[in-house]
Design an enzyme around this catalytic site. Sequence first.
Site: not given
Ligand code: PGA
Length: 248
Positions: A9, A11, A95, A97, A166, A172, A210
């Site tokens: 992803n 982003k 997601h 976000e 998640e 993140g 992460s």
């Molecule tokens: P990350 O993000 O691996 O940077 O924690 C995962 C995601 O948001 O899909």
Amino acid sequence: MTRKLIAGNWKMNGSLADNEALLRAVLAGLPATPTADVAVCVPAPYLAQVQALCQGTALAWGAQDVSAHERGAYTGEVSAAMLRDFGCRYVIVGHSERRQYHGETDEAVAAKAQRALAAGITPIVCVGETEAQRNAGQTEAVVKRQLAAVIHTVGHCVSEIVVAYEPVWAIGTGRTATPEQAQAVHAVLRAQLRAATPSERRVRILYGGSMNAANAAALLAQPDIDGGLIGGASLKAEDFLRIVAAAA
Ligand code: PGA
């Protein structure tokens, strides 16, 4: 056993030049026939570029969001049919976000999943609790509510989705869920899928938050973890490839 799926992803990262360098490095390091399915979910403006670079390779591609509407007066939105036009195999929906910054409700996420399925695209449906919800003992209730909305809307087609667990507090942050914490939630989701479809084993449940080259193997060894949704580590070819290798 289900074939694992490792999905990057990106982003809101990348540029024409950076994407090309990243994809060329990933493609160079990817075995001709990887033992897992591998995909990258990229910003919409780059779909044509990614399609051109990945066509005919073992690397699939997808988008990070899709409109809940079919077509028409929805300025700024991208429809499932448009994603299909660019050869998307996957699209991330719900997601955290988008739930957090764009107010996406469980119902909106379910509608998006349905649009994707109707266009022949596999939705990667994200669910996950915040830290406050975990501390309040609500993890199970939250993820079940989020998945239930999708099951309610797509019915028996739920066997065609991918789920990504998640935990919001792990995204993140460098704070990964332990394999045991993740497995416990995946088992809850698996049981919920089992009650909804006889084909629940077809549904891959990814872990995201992460995940990196160092912790991927332990997470992917859990019985109900069928792959990963990778944010930060998907922007570095070497790290992403090491996660793919851990999914063998
Ligand atoms: P990350 O993000 O691996 O940077 O924690 C995962 C995601 O948001 O899909």
